[in-house]
Motif scaffolding. Structure first.
Motif, PDB file in Angstrom:
ATOM      1  N   ILE B 123       0.841  -1.208   0.000  1.00 38.05           N
ATOM      2  CA  ILE B 123       0.000   0.000   0.000  1.00 38.05           C
ATOM      3  C   ILE B 123       0.873   1.253   0.000  1.00 38.05           C
ATOM      4  O   ILE B 123       0.664   2.179  -0.767  1.00 38.05           O
ATOM      5  CB  ILE B 123      -0.963  -0.013   1.211  1.00 38.05           C
ATOM      6  CG1 ILE B 123      -1.978  -1.156   1.039  1.00 38.05           C
ATOM      7  CG2 ILE B 123      -1.688   1.314   1.388  1.00 38.05           C
ATOM      8  CD1 ILE B 123      -2.741  -1.510   2.301  1.00 38.05           C
ATOM      9  N   SER B 126       2.544   1.774  -3.303  1.00 39.35           N
ATOM     10  CA  SER B 126       1.626   2.264  -4.350  1.00 39.35           C
ATOM     11  C   SER B 126       1.277   3.728  -4.141  1.00 39.35           C
ATOM     12  O   SER B 126       1.123   4.493  -5.087  1.00 39.35           O
ATOM     13  CB  SER B 126       0.364   1.403  -4.372  1.00 39.35           C
ATOM     14  OG  SER B 126      -0.312   1.523  -3.149  1.00 39.35           O
ATOM     15  N   GLU B 127       1.163   4.154  -2.911  1.00 43.21           N
ATOM     16  CA  GLU B 127       0.850   5.560  -2.595  1.00 43.21           C
ATOM     17  C   GLU B 127       2.022   6.472  -2.943  1.00 43.21           C
ATOM     18  O   GLU B 127       1.860   7.582  -3.407  1.00 43.21           O
ATOM     19  CB  GLU B 127       0.479   5.691  -1.114  1.00 43.21           C
ATOM     20  CG  GLU B 127      -0.988   5.403  -0.871  1.00 43.21           C
ATOM     21  CD  GLU B 127      -1.413   5.674   0.571  1.00 43.21           C
ATOM     22  OE1 GLU B 127      -0.642   6.279   1.325  1.00 43.21           O
ATOM     23  OE2 GLU B 127      -2.534   5.234   0.902  1.00 43.21           O
TER      24      GLU B 127
END
Lengths: 138, 129
Positions: B123, B126-127
């Protein structure tokens, strides 16, 4: 024989106390009665209370009511009871075997039992004796 | 000089050995001893051979027979030791099983945590970018 009489003596015991004379003699002793004798030990010297017929025939005649010292040492009865004082003191059954020269000249092997007996009041009053014998083979 | 031998039967009563009878014959004494122990009034019996030597004035004694009630009852206790061993073995197996379960739980939980961390990293990656 000695063993059988000792079993009768034990069978007449109340718990593990010395049995009463009447309790022992009331048992079915069978032929044992011929070879037993009873001494009354309440006096200074024990006296014969009763004598079985086999012993009466072997020098015991006329001894009922008489002191033990009157029993001839050359007869079976006189030999069988010679350690009675030990039983009187220890108050336990004692068996003893031995041999002696009989009045008739033969060597006799014997086995004797003497056991204490109480009277109805629980007092040590009698000794029960029994003896059997055989001639020693030369 | 003569050596005299007698056989004394003793019965254990009220914490003491009491003289029951005296015999000059060993077989008779032992037979009597056996008869006594079978009766309810006697819990333990001993037959002692007493030898007295006239010449040396020495007395020697040795036990030639002894019997105690309840001896047979003590034997099963030994068997029960075997039983307790079996119990011990069973207990060890249970412990091993528990260890295995705990190890599996540890692996699963460790795996879960690492999976969670990986997901968190994914996560974040990806951010960021």
């Amino acid at each position: 024989m000695v063993h059988r009489l000792l079993m009768h003596w034990r069978g007449a015991q109340q718990s593990d106390q010395i049995p009463e004379m009447t309790a022992v003699l009331a048992r079915d002793l069978g032929e044992l009665v011929l070879d037993i004798y009873v001494l009354d030990i309440r006096g200074d010297e024990p006296v014969f209370e009763r004598i079985g017929s086999n012993l009466l025939a072997d020098g015991g005649k006329g001894l009922v009511g008489e002191p033990v010292s009157d029993a001839p040492k050359t007869m079976l009865l006189g030999q069988a009871l010679k350690y009675y004082s030990k039983v009187q003191v220890k108050q336990i059954p004692i068996t003893l075997g031995g041999e002696f020269e009989h009045d008739n000249g033969k060597t006799i092997l014997y086995r004797s039992l003497i056991a204490p007996l109480n009277n109805e009041d629980g007092e040590s009053a009698y000794l029960l004796g029994a003896v059997n014998c055989k001639e020693k083979e030369e | 000089m003569a050596k005299s031998v007698s056989f004394e039967i003793y019965s254990f009563k009220n914490g003491n050995w009491m003289l029951d009878s005296v015999h000059d014959d060993k077989n008779m004494a032992i037979h009597q001893g056996r008869m006594l122990i079978s009766s309810p009034h006697h819990i333990a019996i001993r037959v002692i051979e007493e030898s007295y030597d006239d010449a040396t004035d020495n007395t020697t004694s040795k036990i030639v027979y002894k019997e105690k009630k309840g001896e047979e009852e003590e034997k099963p206790k030994k068997k029960s030791k075997g039983k307790s061993k079996q119990k011990k073995v069973k207990g060890k197996k249970r412990k091993k099983k528990k260890k295995k379960v705990n190890f599996m739980l540890l692996v699963i939980s460790f795996g879960g945590i690492s999976l969670g961390l990986l997901a968190l990293l994914a996560i974040l990656m990806s951010e960021l970018g």
